[in-house]
Structures are given as C-alpha cells and as structure tokens.
Design a protein around this motif. Structure first.
Motif, PDB file in Angstrom:
ATOM      1  N   ALA A 176       0.813  -1.225  -0.096  1.00 26.62           N
ATOM      2  CA  ALA A 176       0.032   0.055  -0.084  1.00 26.62           C
ATOM      3  C   ALA A 176       0.820   1.392  -0.014  1.00 26.62           C
ATOM      4  CB  ALA A 176      -0.977   0.150   1.412  1.00 26.62           C
ATOM      5  N   LEU A 177       0.723   2.174  -0.892  1.00 28.45           N
ATOM      6  CA  LEU A 177       1.523   3.225  -1.183  1.00 28.45           C
ATOM      7  C   LEU A 177       0.586   4.434  -1.412  1.00 28.45           C
ATOM      8  CD1 LEU A 177       4.456   1.948  -3.382  1.00 28.45           C
ATOM      9  CD2 LEU A 177       4.455   2.285  -0.855  1.00 28.45           C
ATOM     10  N   SER A 178       0.848   5.622  -0.977  1.00 32.22           N
ATOM     11  CA  SER A 178       0.347   6.971  -1.155  1.00 32.22           C
ATOM     12  C   SER A 178       0.753   7.303  -2.599  1.00 32.22           C
ATOM     13  CB  SER A 178       0.888   7.865  -0.350  1.00 32.22           C
ATOM     14  OG  SER A 178       2.260   8.238  -0.292  1.00 32.22           O
ATOM     15  N   GLY A 179       0.361   8.185  -3.230  1.00 32.62           N
ATOM     16  CA  GLY A 179       0.396   8.589  -4.458  1.00 32.62           C
ATOM     17  C   GLY A 179       1.734   9.029  -4.965  1.00 32.62           C
ATOM     18  N   THR A 180       2.354  10.017  -4.044  1.00 29.50           N
ATOM     19  CA  THR A 180       3.676  10.133  -4.304  1.00 29.50           C
ATOM     20  C   THR A 180       4.819   8.889  -4.101  1.00 29.50           C
ATOM     21  OG1 THR A 180       3.351  12.417  -3.264  1.00 29.50           O
ATOM     22  CG2 THR A 180       5.554  11.742  -3.289  1.00 29.50           C
ATOM     23  N   ALA A 181       4.644   8.316  -3.008  1.00 29.79           N
ATOM     24  CA  ALA A 181       5.317   7.266  -2.759  1.00 29.79           C
ATOM     25  C   ALA A 181       5.292   6.127  -4.159  1.00 29.79           C
ATOM     26  CB  ALA A 181       4.964   6.386  -1.609  1.00 29.79           C
ATOM     27  N   HIS A 182       4.035   6.000  -4.465  1.00 28.46           N
ATOM     28  CA  HIS A 182       3.843   5.014  -5.521  1.00 28.46           C
ATOM     29  C   HIS A 182       4.439   5.652  -6.929  1.00 28.46           C
ATOM     30  CE1 HIS A 182       0.717   2.425  -7.787  1.00 28.46           C
ATOM     31  NE2 HIS A 182       1.962   2.029  -8.085  1.00 28.46           N
ATOM     32  N   TRP A 183       4.512   6.677  -7.077  1.00 28.89           N
ATOM     33  CA  TRP A 183       5.200   7.425  -8.215  1.00 28.89           C
ATOM     34  C   TRP A 183       6.633   6.988  -8.293  1.00 28.89           C
ATOM     35  CZ3 TRP A 183       8.966  11.188  -8.809  1.00 28.89           C
ATOM     36  CH2 TRP A 183       9.087  11.697 -10.167  1.00 28.89           C
ATOM     37  N   MET A 184       7.289   7.212  -6.892  1.00 32.08           N
ATOM     38  CA  MET A 184       8.727   7.287  -6.731  1.00 32.08           C
ATOM     39  C   MET A 184       9.114   5.604  -6.770  1.00 32.08           C
ATOM     40  SD  MET A 184       9.787   9.936  -3.698  1.00 32.08           S
ATOM     41  CE  MET A 184       8.707   9.319  -2.434  1.00 32.08           C
ATOM     42  N   PHE A 185       8.143   4.775  -6.164  1.00 31.86           N
ATOM     43  CA  PHE A 185       8.431   3.329  -6.253  1.00 31.86           C
ATOM     44  C   PHE A 185       8.379   2.768  -7.691  1.00 31.86           C
ATOM     45  CE2 PHE A 185       7.333  -1.286  -5.657  1.00 31.86           C
ATOM     46  CZ  PHE A 185       8.337  -1.341  -4.920  1.00 31.86           C
ATOM     47  N   ASP A 186       7.584   3.276  -8.484  1.00 27.13           N
ATOM     48  CA  ASP A 186       7.314   2.798  -9.951  1.00 27.13           C
ATOM     49  C   ASP A 186       8.526   3.462 -10.660  1.00 27.13           C
ATOM     50  OD1 ASP A 186       5.260   1.308  -9.367  1.00 27.13           O
ATOM     51  OD2 ASP A 186       3.812   2.720 -10.457  1.00 27.13           O
ATOM     52  N   ARG A 187       9.346   4.319 -10.298  1.00 29.26           N
ATOM     53  CA  ARG A 187      10.156   5.015 -11.170  1.00 29.26           C
ATOM     54  C   ARG A 187      11.712   4.886 -10.609  1.00 29.26           C
ATOM     55  NH1 ARG A 187       5.728   7.024 -11.949  1.00 29.26           N
ATOM     56  NH2 ARG A 187       5.439   7.960 -13.839  1.00 29.26           N
ATOM     57  N   GLY A 188      11.642   3.845  -9.650  1.00 32.09           N
ATOM     58  CA  GLY A 188      12.901   3.537  -9.226  1.00 32.09           C
ATOM     59  C   GLY A 188      13.636   4.274  -8.080  1.00 32.09           C
ATOM     60  N   LEU A 189      12.902   5.342  -7.784  1.00 28.85           N
ATOM     61  CA  LEU A 189      13.513   6.332  -6.901  1.00 28.85           C
ATOM     62  C   LEU A 189      13.705   5.942  -5.551  1.00 28.85           C
ATOM     63  CD1 LEU A 189      12.111   9.772  -8.452  1.00 28.85           C
ATOM     64  CD2 LEU A 189      14.346   8.505  -8.663  1.00 28.85           C
ATOM     65  N   ILE A 190      12.706   4.961  -4.964  1.00 24.10           N
ATOM     66  CA  ILE A 190      12.611   4.432  -3.668  1.00 24.10           C
ATOM     67  C   ILE A 190      12.544   2.527  -4.160  1.00 24.10           C
ATOM     68  CG2 ILE A 190      12.195   6.271  -2.320  1.00 24.10           C
ATOM     69  CD1 ILE A 190       9.341   5.135  -2.108  1.00 24.10           C
ATOM     70  N   SER A 191      13.026   1.976  -3.041  1.00 25.66           N
ATOM     71  CA  SER A 191      12.837   0.552  -2.932  1.00 25.66           C
ATOM     72  C   SER A 191      12.806   0.060  -1.557  1.00 25.66           C
ATOM     73  CB  SER A 191      13.986  -0.081  -3.979  1.00 25.66           C
ATOM     74  OG  SER A 191      13.571  -1.583  -4.376  1.00 25.66           O
ATOM     75  N   LEU A 192      12.802  -1.233  -1.294  1.00 27.85           N
ATOM     76  CA  LEU A 192      12.785  -2.006   0.002  1.00 27.85           C
ATOM     77  C   LEU A 192      13.851  -3.188  -0.061  1.00 27.85           C
ATOM     78  CD1 LEU A 192       8.916  -1.998   0.473  1.00 27.85           C
ATOM     79  CD2 LEU A 192      10.461  -0.336   1.219  1.00 27.85           C
ATOM     80  N   SER A 193      14.488  -3.404   1.143  1.00 28.82           N
ATOM     81  CA  SER A 193      15.359  -4.441   1.154  1.00 28.82           C
ATOM     82  C   SER A 193      14.402  -5.534   1.589  1.00 28.82           C
ATOM     83  CB  SER A 193      16.093  -4.110   2.133  1.00 28.82           C
ATOM     84  OG  SER A 193      15.359  -4.140   3.599  1.00 28.82           O
ATOM     85  N   ASP A 194      14.923  -6.758   1.672  1.00 25.00           N
ATOM     86  CA  ASP A 194      14.197  -8.076   2.222  1.00 25.00           C
ATOM     87  C   ASP A 194      13.622  -7.650   3.628  1.00 25.00           C
ATOM     88  OD1 ASP A 194      14.705  -9.025  -0.264  1.00 25.00           O
ATOM     89  OD2 ASP A 194      16.055 -10.420   0.675  1.00 25.00           O
ATOM     90  N   GLU A 195      14.156  -6.995   4.330  1.00 23.00           N
ATOM     91  CA  GLU A 195      13.876  -6.566   5.791  1.00 23.00           C
ATOM     92  C   GLU A 195      13.130  -5.547   5.834  1.00 23.00           C
ATOM     93  OE1 GLU A 195      16.963  -6.953   4.831  1.00 23.00           O
ATOM     94  OE2 GLU A 195      16.850  -8.962   5.288  1.00 23.00           O
ATOM     95  N   LEU A 196      12.692  -4.953   4.623  1.00 19.36           N
ATOM     96  CA  LEU A 196      11.773  -3.646   4.520  1.00 19.36           C
ATOM     97  C   LEU A 196      12.130  -2.543   4.755  1.00 19.36           C
ATOM     98  CD1 LEU A 196       8.089  -5.062   5.650  1.00 19.36           C
ATOM     99  CD2 LEU A 196       9.129  -5.498   3.396  1.00 19.36           C
ATOM    100  N   GLU A 197      13.685  -2.250   4.789  1.00 17.50           N
ATOM    101  CA  GLU A 197      14.295  -0.981   4.951  1.00 17.50           C
ATOM    102  C   GLU A 197      14.008  -0.345   3.580  1.00 17.50           C
ATOM    103  OE1 GLU A 197      18.655   0.929   5.358  1.00 17.50           O
ATOM    104  OE2 GLU A 197      18.493  -1.300   5.206  1.00 17.50           O
ATOM    105  N   ILE A 198      13.671   1.116   3.800  1.00 21.59           N
ATOM    106  CA  ILE A 198      13.461   1.840   2.603  1.00 21.59           C
ATOM    107  C   ILE A 198      14.613   2.461   2.157  1.00 21.59           C
ATOM    108  CG2 ILE A 198      12.234   3.980   1.950  1.00 21.59           C
ATOM    109  CD1 ILE A 198      10.312   3.872   4.511  1.00 21.59           C
ATOM    110  N   LEU A 199      14.820   2.140   0.867  1.00 17.80           N
ATOM    111  CA  LEU A 199      16.123   2.417   0.144  1.00 17.80           C
ATOM    112  C   LEU A 199      15.767   3.811  -0.723  1.00 17.80           C
ATOM    113  CD1 LEU A 199      17.121  -1.192  -1.176  1.00 17.80           C
ATOM    114  CD2 LEU A 199      17.729   0.047   0.985  1.00 17.80           C
ATOM    115  N   ILE A 200      16.519   4.559  -0.862  1.00 19.35           N
ATOM    116  CA  ILE A 200      16.475   5.855  -1.557  1.00 19.35           C
ATOM    117  C   ILE A 200      17.608   6.335  -2.349  1.00 19.35           C
ATOM    118  CG2 ILE A 200      16.026   8.492  -1.293  1.00 19.35           C
ATOM    119  CD1 ILE A 200      15.414   8.167   1.447  1.00 19.35           C
TER     120      ILE A 200
END
Length: 299
Positions: free
Chosen positions: A230-254
C-alpha cells in the motif's frame, strides 16, 4: 477439464508457492490431472489459527514430476492467473457448508473434506468465487466522481457462467482483478501507506492510498498479496520510477538519483522501514522485492 480445490497453509511442509506451483504426492495425480487447463480454489483448513478459508483462485497450466522429490508432483500455475479473494470465504456460514460437495447423503461432512486435492462442482465453484469476489462492499478508487453518495447496498447479480468464455473473461478481467487486488492490499495494510505511514480518507470516503504491485503486471507480476504494498500517490510514483525501493527486511532504500534527498528522507517513516501488513504471511516476498531492486531501483 474441471474445477478443483487445493488445500494449502502458509506453514505447509510441501514446496508450495501458490502463484507458481503446488506440490502433492502421487496418490492425487489422476485427480489433479483433471484440473489441467482449468481453475482451482485454494483452501486453508479450519484448524489453522485465523484461517482464511477459501482464499484464492488460480489456473493449472500443467503437471510435472517434481525433479527434486521422488513420488511427488508439481501442479504448475499459469502465469498471472493467481488471484487472492477480496473477501476470504469461510468453510461454512449461516446457511451451512459452502462447498456442498463435501457432504454425504445424510448431509454430514464426509471424508472428502480432508482430501488435499479434490474436485469441486461447477455450482460450488461459482458460489465460492461469487462470495470471494463480492463487490457489494467496496473500497472506492482514488479517482472518479465523488459527488454522488456511494452505494454499498446494491444486490450483486448472480455469478453464473453460461459459457466457458464468460468464465475466462470474468476471472482474467484486469478490471475485476485490480478491484480485488486493491481490496486485499488495503485491508492488509489498514489503508495506510507503508512508506510514509499516512492514512488519509478523503471527503468521498476514498482511501488516498494505492495498491501497488512490486513486480508489475506488465512484467508478469502476479496478483498475490506478497507482490503488493500500500502506497500513497507520491510514494507509488517514486517506487514505480525506481527512486525508492525496499530491502528484504523492508528497509526503505532511497536512490542517489533523487534530486532532493533530504526531502524524500523526511517524507518516509522516521525509523527508515516500511510498515508491514497486519499478518506476517502477508509481507512482501523477497523474490519480488529482489526483482524490483534489480530491475527498477536506480542505485
């Protein structure tokens, strides 16, 4: 060809990955072969704590001997056919047992209910799927006309497949699948953005959060809860464009490609980790997270 039920539990000793394969012993082979090219329903036993009951559908593509285990077979699931039910269906409700085929002539539950692989009648299949994909209780989308009062009490039309094509069109419809996927993801994350922690409901009763696929549908990402977040609009936009991601432990990668790193860091959860879903079994799977880091994330 025919419909079937596969019993599955998250702590299974079998090598199951519901969206990809289902492992079973040779005693069920002839029965499972009748499901090839058709749909099965996944069922979690009643003895499992907080059981989901009938919780998903998938289409069996083919069956092969398990190359890693003698006497075992794998039912391979057709890519992108798996779909979690928006509303898991219990074994029985006020009207009695949902899957009538497990009852004997006296109306009692028979030994068939214990079979890990079993056929299910078209009538039972349609009844279970109708309940699992029931849209009478909806989570409204973020976009669209909100001027009208939402209607939640409409009676859903009977779910009857008159032709094979009707069934295939319904179960493979991207509109139907997106609606169900959204319900499943938003329920799992309590309608809260996993990356920012925000839980916003607008004036029309809509949750201002998206159900995002980690591995996108366009890349054959399945509609399984472990491939969603579940992602807000801004977070979803960044996630789809590879500006943020997640580690296997759910650490937010920027990504270092972000042009305003400090603002993005201020936007995400202070502990630097994405909020997990309510159940451990619903967490994003490392397989999909790894795919996103390898194919989307801008290092």
């Amino acid at each position: 060809m025919g419909f079937g039920v596969f019993i599955h539990r998250t702590d299974s000793i079998y090598d199951d990955s519901p969206a990809e394969q289902y492992q079973f012993p040779s005693q069920y082979l002839s029965r499972a072969q009748t499901f090839v090219g058709d749909w099965i329903i996944y069922y979690e036993p009643r003895k499992v704590e907080a059981t989901r009951g009938y919780f998903a559908i998938a289409k069996v593509e083919r069956i092969i001997p398990d190359p890693s285990a003698a006497g075992m077979y794998l039912a391979l699931i057709e890519p992108s056919s798996y779909l979690d039910f928006a509303t898991p269906v219990p074994f029985n409700d006020a009207g009695g047992v949902i899957e009538r085929g497990v009852l004997n002539e006296q109306g009692r539950i028979s030994g068939r209910a214990q079979s890990a692989v079993r056929p299910v009648s078209p009538t039972d299949f349609e009844r279970i799927v109708a309940l699992g994909l029931d849209e009478s209780v909806q989570i409204l989308p973020r976009i669209g006309d909100i001027s009208a009062t939402p209607q939640f009490d409409e009676v859903q039309a009977p779910f009857v497949f008159e032709e094979t094509r009707d069934r295939l069109n319904y179960l493979t419809s991207r509109i139907v699948r997106n609606r169900a996927f959204r319900r499943v993801i938003l329920d799992a994350y309590d309608r809260r953005c996993s990356v920012t922690g925000l839980k916003l409901i607008n004036g029309g009763g809509r949750a201002e959060v998206d159900a995002a696929h980690i591995k996108p549908v366009e890349a054959n990402g399945p509609d399984i809860i472990n491939n969603g977040i579940a992602l807000s609009g801004t977070a979803h936009w960044m996630f789809d464009r590879g500006l943020i991601s997640l580690s296997d432990e759910l650490e937010i990668l920027i990504s270092r490609h972000v042009n305003d790193f400090e603002s993005v860091r201020a936007l995400v959860n202070k502990n630097g980790h994405a909020l997990p879903p309510q159940r451990t079994s619903q967490r994003p799977h490392p397989h999909f997270l790894g795919w996103h880091r390898d194919n989307c994330f801008k290092q």
